[in-house]
Design a protein around this motif. Structure first.
Motif, PDB file in Angstrom:
ATOM      1  N   SER A 188      47.647 -63.533  16.218  1.00  0.00           N
ATOM      2  CA  SER A 188      47.627 -64.621  15.358  1.00  0.00           C
ATOM      3  C   SER A 188      47.805 -66.213  15.976  1.00  0.00           C
ATOM      4  O   SER A 188      48.430 -66.041  17.288  1.00  0.00           O
ATOM      5  CB  SER A 188      49.048 -64.547  14.621  1.00  0.00           C
TER       6      SER A 188
ATOM      7  N   PRO B 190      48.894 -70.208  15.666  1.00  0.00           N
ATOM      8  CA  PRO B 190      49.433 -71.257  14.613  1.00  0.00           C
ATOM      9  C   PRO B 190      48.793 -72.363  14.290  1.00  0.00           C
ATOM     10  O   PRO B 190      49.328 -73.633  14.386  1.00  0.00           O
ATOM     11  CB  PRO B 190      51.001 -71.184  15.290  1.00  0.00           C
ATOM     12  N   VAL B 191      47.551 -72.281  14.123  1.00  0.00           N
ATOM     13  CA  VAL B 191      46.664 -73.553  13.648  1.00  0.00           C
ATOM     14  C   VAL B 191      45.593 -73.187  12.669  1.00  0.00           C
ATOM     15  O   VAL B 191      45.431 -71.782  12.375  1.00  0.00           O
ATOM     16  CB  VAL B 191      45.775 -74.197  14.816  1.00  0.00           C
ATOM     17  N   SER B 192      45.043 -73.810  11.798  1.00  0.00           N
ATOM     18  CA  SER B 192      44.293 -73.513  10.625  1.00  0.00           C
ATOM     19  C   SER B 192      42.997 -72.511  11.291  1.00  0.00           C
ATOM     20  O   SER B 192      42.542 -72.857  12.339  1.00  0.00           O
ATOM     21  CB  SER B 192      43.646 -74.623  10.002  1.00  0.00           C
TER      22      SER B 192
ATOM     23  N   ASP C  76      39.859 -72.496  10.227  1.00  0.00           N
ATOM     24  CA  ASP C  76      38.777 -73.629  10.450  1.00  0.00           C
ATOM     25  C   ASP C  76      38.999 -74.266  11.914  1.00  0.00           C
ATOM     26  O   ASP C  76      37.793 -74.416  12.465  1.00  0.00           O
ATOM     27  CB  ASP C  76      38.723 -74.957   9.510  1.00  0.00           C
ATOM     28  N   LYS C  77      40.158 -74.518  12.367  1.00  0.00           N
ATOM     29  CA  LYS C  77      40.144 -75.223  13.540  1.00  0.00           C
ATOM     30  C   LYS C  77      39.936 -74.318  14.671  1.00  0.00           C
ATOM     31  O   LYS C  77      39.295 -74.453  15.711  1.00  0.00           O
ATOM     32  CB  LYS C  77      41.482 -75.785  13.870  1.00  0.00           C
TER      33      LYS C  77
ATOM     34  N   ALA D 223      42.157 -66.855   7.782  1.00  0.00           N
ATOM     35  CA  ALA D 223      43.126 -67.551   7.465  1.00  0.00           C
ATOM     36  C   ALA D 223      44.589 -66.683   6.978  1.00  0.00           C
ATOM     37  O   ALA D 223      44.496 -65.610   6.249  1.00  0.00           O
ATOM     38  CB  ALA D 223      42.894 -68.467   6.281  1.00  0.00           C
TER      39      ALA D 223
ATOM     40  N   GLU E 231      47.936 -71.865   5.481  1.00  0.00           N
ATOM     41  CA  GLU E 231      47.212 -73.330   5.749  1.00  0.00           C
ATOM     42  C   GLU E 231      47.059 -73.371   7.083  1.00  0.00           C
ATOM     43  O   GLU E 231      46.072 -73.972   7.675  1.00  0.00           O
ATOM     44  CB  GLU E 231      47.893 -74.273   4.775  1.00  0.00           C
ATOM     45  N   GLN E 232      48.086 -73.320   8.092  1.00  0.00           N
ATOM     46  CA  GLN E 232      48.255 -73.451   9.325  1.00  0.00           C
ATOM     47  C   GLN E 232      48.354 -72.290  10.239  1.00  0.00           C
ATOM     48  O   GLN E 232      49.177 -72.245  11.194  1.00  0.00           O
ATOM     49  CB  GLN E 232      49.122 -74.506   9.674  1.00  0.00           C
ATOM     50  N   ALA E 233      47.715 -71.252  10.030  1.00  0.00           N
ATOM     51  CA  ALA E 233      47.798 -70.047  10.809  1.00  0.00           C
ATOM     52  C   ALA E 233      46.318 -69.196  10.613  1.00  0.00           C
ATOM     53  O   ALA E 233      45.847 -69.183   9.556  1.00  0.00           O
ATOM     54  CB  ALA E 233      49.147 -69.063  10.381  1.00  0.00           C
TER      55      ALA E 233
ATOM     56  N   LYS F 144      43.909 -68.416  22.323  1.00  0.00           N
ATOM     57  CA  LYS F 144      45.502 -68.868  21.815  1.00  0.00           C
ATOM     58  C   LYS F 144      45.946 -70.098  22.598  1.00  0.00           C
ATOM     59  O   LYS F 144      46.249 -70.960  22.117  1.00  0.00           O
ATOM     60  CB  LYS F 144      46.269 -67.937  21.684  1.00  0.00           C
TER      61      LYS F 144
ATOM     62  N   PHE G 165      45.168 -73.817  21.993  1.00  0.00           N
ATOM     63  CA  PHE G 165      46.016 -74.419  20.856  1.00  0.00           C
ATOM     64  C   PHE G 165      47.478 -74.689  21.120  1.00  0.00           C
ATOM     65  O   PHE G 165      48.184 -74.986  20.632  1.00  0.00           O
ATOM     66  CB  PHE G 165      45.767 -73.680  19.605  1.00  0.00           C
TER      67      PHE G 165
END
Length: 135
Positions: free
Chosen positions: A9, A11-13, A15-16, A92, A95-97, A132, A135
């Motif tokens: 996992s 902790p960013v979108s 898409d990113k 996804a 939203e931010q993971a 990971k 990020f």
């Protein structure tokens, strides 16, 4: 047939994460043990050079930008396996993971399924930890 997989996992979108990891030629951008990726056949093949100079050639078998996944096979490399097919997928987790999965199936040659699975699992776990760390 043997299988190996790892997931992480981040902790960013999604898409990113896909923006960094989703390009078939992008391994050197996030995977420290891949020093170079040279495209061939219009980008359907990548010729990889590892940090220690080993050569690996891989063929893109499927690519789904919207689904954030691609699969590839090994054409040539230092691994004692055949019929190797791997998939990298970003999903996804809110939203931010994002959850990144790297998995494969293959036929070991000259070693047990368990030994070959351990080799690839270690590669995937180290690679995903490196991803990971971006990020």
């Amino acid at each position: 047939m043997a299988t190996a997989s790892a997931s992480i996992s981040i902790p960013v979108s999604a898409d990113k994460v896909w923006q960094l990891a989703g390009g078939f030629m992008s391994l050197p951008d996030w995977l420290p043990f891949i020093a170079k990726s040279v495209p061939d056949e219009g980008g359907r093949i990548r010729h990889l050079t590892t940090a220690d100079g080993a050569q690996i050639s891989e063929r893109l078998e499927s690519f789904d930008n919207r689904g954030r996944t691609y699969s590839y096979s090994i054409i040539q490399g230092p691994f004692a396996v055949s019929n190797y097919l791997a998939t990298l997928k970003v999903t996804a987790e809110g939203e931010q993971a994002a959850r990144v999965e790297w998995s494969s199936s293959f036929t070991p040659e000259g070693m047990s399924d368990e030994e070959a699975e351990a080799v690839f699992r270690e590669v995937y776990e180290g690679g995903l930890a490196a991803l990971k760390a971006n990020f």
